[in-house]
Write a protein that holds these residues in place. Structure first.
Motif, mmCIF file in Angstrom:
data_model
loop_
_atom_site.group_PDB
_atom_site.id
_atom_site.type_symbol
_atom_site.label_atom_id
_atom_site.label_comp_id
_atom_site.label_asym_id
_atom_site.label_seq_id
_atom_site.Cartn_x
_atom_site.Cartn_y
_atom_site.Cartn_z
ATOM 1 N N ARG A 175 -10.718 1.745 -24.337
ATOM 2 C CA ARG A 175 -10.955 3.049 -23.722
ATOM 3 C C ARG A 175 -10.328 3.167 -22.332
ATOM 4 N NH1 ARG A 175 -10.603 7.767 -24.612
ATOM 5 N NH2 ARG A 175 -11.221 7.116 -26.675
ATOM 6 N N PRO A 176 -10.464 2.172 -21.424
ATOM 7 C CA PRO A 176 -9.826 2.322 -20.111
ATOM 8 C C PRO A 176 -8.300 2.487 -20.205
ATOM 9 C CG PRO A 176 -11.454 0.582 -20.027
ATOM 10 C CD PRO A 176 -11.299 0.966 -21.475
ATOM 11 N N LYS A 216 -6.309 5.848 -18.988
ATOM 12 C CA LYS A 216 -5.245 5.764 -17.973
ATOM 13 C C LYS A 216 -3.921 6.284 -18.528
ATOM 14 C CE LYS A 216 -7.396 1.762 -15.773
ATOM 15 N NZ LYS A 216 -7.891 2.309 -14.559
ATOM 16 N N THR A 217 -3.643 5.990 -19.788
ATOM 17 C CA THR A 217 -2.412 6.473 -20.418
ATOM 18 C C THR A 217 -2.447 7.988 -20.570
ATOM 19 O OG1 THR A 217 -2.190 4.382 -21.601
ATOM 20 C CG2 THR A 217 -0.903 6.228 -22.433
ATOM 21 N N ASP A 218 -3.601 8.522 -20.965
ATOM 22 C CA ASP A 218 -3.742 9.978 -21.062
ATOM 23 C C ASP A 218 -3.532 10.644 -19.706
ATOM 24 O OD1 ASP A 218 -4.214 9.924 -23.775
ATOM 25 O OD2 ASP A 218 -6.389 10.165 -23.588
ATOM 26 N N ALA A 219 -4.100 10.068 -18.646
ATOM 27 C CA ALA A 219 -3.929 10.636 -17.303
ATOM 28 C C ALA A 219 -2.459 10.610 -16.900
ATOM 29 C CB ALA A 219 -4.774 9.875 -16.296
ATOM 30 N N TYR A 220 -1.773 9.516 -17.191
ATOM 31 C CA TYR A 220 -0.351 9.402 -16.854
ATOM 32 C C TYR A 220 0.473 10.425 -17.622
ATOM 33 C CZ TYR A 220 4.345 7.518 -16.409
ATOM 34 O OH TYR A 220 5.685 7.393 -16.165
ATOM 35 N N SER A 221 0.086 10.685 -18.861
ATOM 36 C CA SER A 221 0.853 11.574 -19.734
ATOM 37 C C SER A 221 0.592 13.054 -19.481
ATOM 38 C CB SER A 221 0.545 11.251 -21.198
ATOM 39 O OG SER A 221 0.951 9.936 -21.495
ATOM 40 N N ASP A 222 -0.369 13.388 -18.648
ATOM 41 C CA ASP A 222 -0.694 14.784 -18.380
ATOM 42 C C ASP A 222 0.244 15.342 -17.314
ATOM 43 O OD1 ASP A 222 -1.791 17.251 -18.077
ATOM 44 O OD2 ASP A 222 -3.818 16.554 -17.662
ATOM 45 N N TRP A 223 1.418 15.736 -17.749
ATOM 46 C CA TRP A 223 2.463 16.193 -16.827
ATOM 47 C C TRP A 223 2.061 17.444 -16.061
ATOM 48 C CZ3 TRP A 223 6.890 13.610 -15.644
ATOM 49 C CH2 TRP A 223 7.176 12.502 -16.433
ATOM 50 N N ASP A 272 3.270 11.713 -7.709
ATOM 51 C CA ASP A 272 2.017 10.968 -7.776
ATOM 52 C C ASP A 272 1.898 10.093 -9.019
ATOM 53 O OD1 ASP A 272 1.275 12.180 -5.429
ATOM 54 O OD2 ASP A 272 0.064 13.721 -6.409
ATOM 55 N N ARG A 273 2.955 9.934 -9.776
ATOM 56 C CA ARG A 273 2.882 9.227 -11.048
ATOM 57 C C ARG A 273 2.937 7.704 -10.903
ATOM 58 N NH1 ARG A 273 2.839 12.263 -15.060
ATOM 59 N NH2 ARG A 273 3.767 10.865 -16.551
ATOM 60 N N LYS A 274 3.543 7.185 -9.853
ATOM 61 C CA LYS A 274 3.685 5.732 -9.687
ATOM 62 C C LYS A 274 2.335 5.018 -9.681
ATOM 63 C CE LYS A 274 5.965 1.901 -8.356
ATOM 64 N NZ LYS A 274 5.377 0.812 -9.117
ATOM 65 N N VAL A 288 -1.835 1.714 -15.461
ATOM 66 C CA VAL A 288 -1.651 1.467 -16.893
ATOM 67 C C VAL A 288 -1.178 0.032 -17.113
ATOM 68 C CG1 VAL A 288 -0.269 2.069 -18.928
ATOM 69 C CG2 VAL A 288 -1.219 3.886 -17.496
ATOM 70 N N VAL A 289 -0.201 -0.400 -16.328
ATOM 71 C CA VAL A 289 0.327 -1.757 -16.456
ATOM 72 C C VAL A 289 -0.747 -2.786 -16.107
ATOM 73 C CG1 VAL A 289 2.024 -3.386 -15.522
ATOM 74 C CG2 VAL A 289 2.710 -1.051 -16.078
ATOM 75 N N GLU A 290 -1.519 -2.527 -15.079
ATOM 76 C CA GLU A 290 -2.590 -3.442 -14.680
ATOM 77 C C GLU A 290 -3.642 -3.577 -15.787
ATOM 78 O OE1 GLU A 290 -6.133 -3.311 -11.449
ATOM 79 O OE2 GLU A 290 -4.125 -2.855 -10.698
#
Length: 51
Positions: A8-9, A13-20, A27-29, A35-37
């Motif tokens: 779930r985490p 995090k992936t969903d948040a990153y993908s919400d363009w 602010d995407r970095k 996500v990588v962490e």
């Protein structure tokens, strides 16, 4: 599709990153880093993740 709760985490995090629309390009970095962490944390534990 069923997902173990331990994923779930990463999914969140992936969903948040993908919400363009919600995240300005500049602010995407930090989101990408989170996500990588989280992926690294999952890979360091038992695989497949426990429910």
């Amino acid at each position: 599709m069923a997902q173990p709760q331990t994923l779930r985490p990463l999914v969140d995090k992936t969903d948040a990153y993908s919400d363009w629309a919600a995240v300005p390009r500049s602010d995407r970095k930090p989101l990408a880093d989170s996500v990588v962490e989280e992926a690294g944390r999952l890979l360091a534990g038992p695989w497949p993740p426990l429910a």
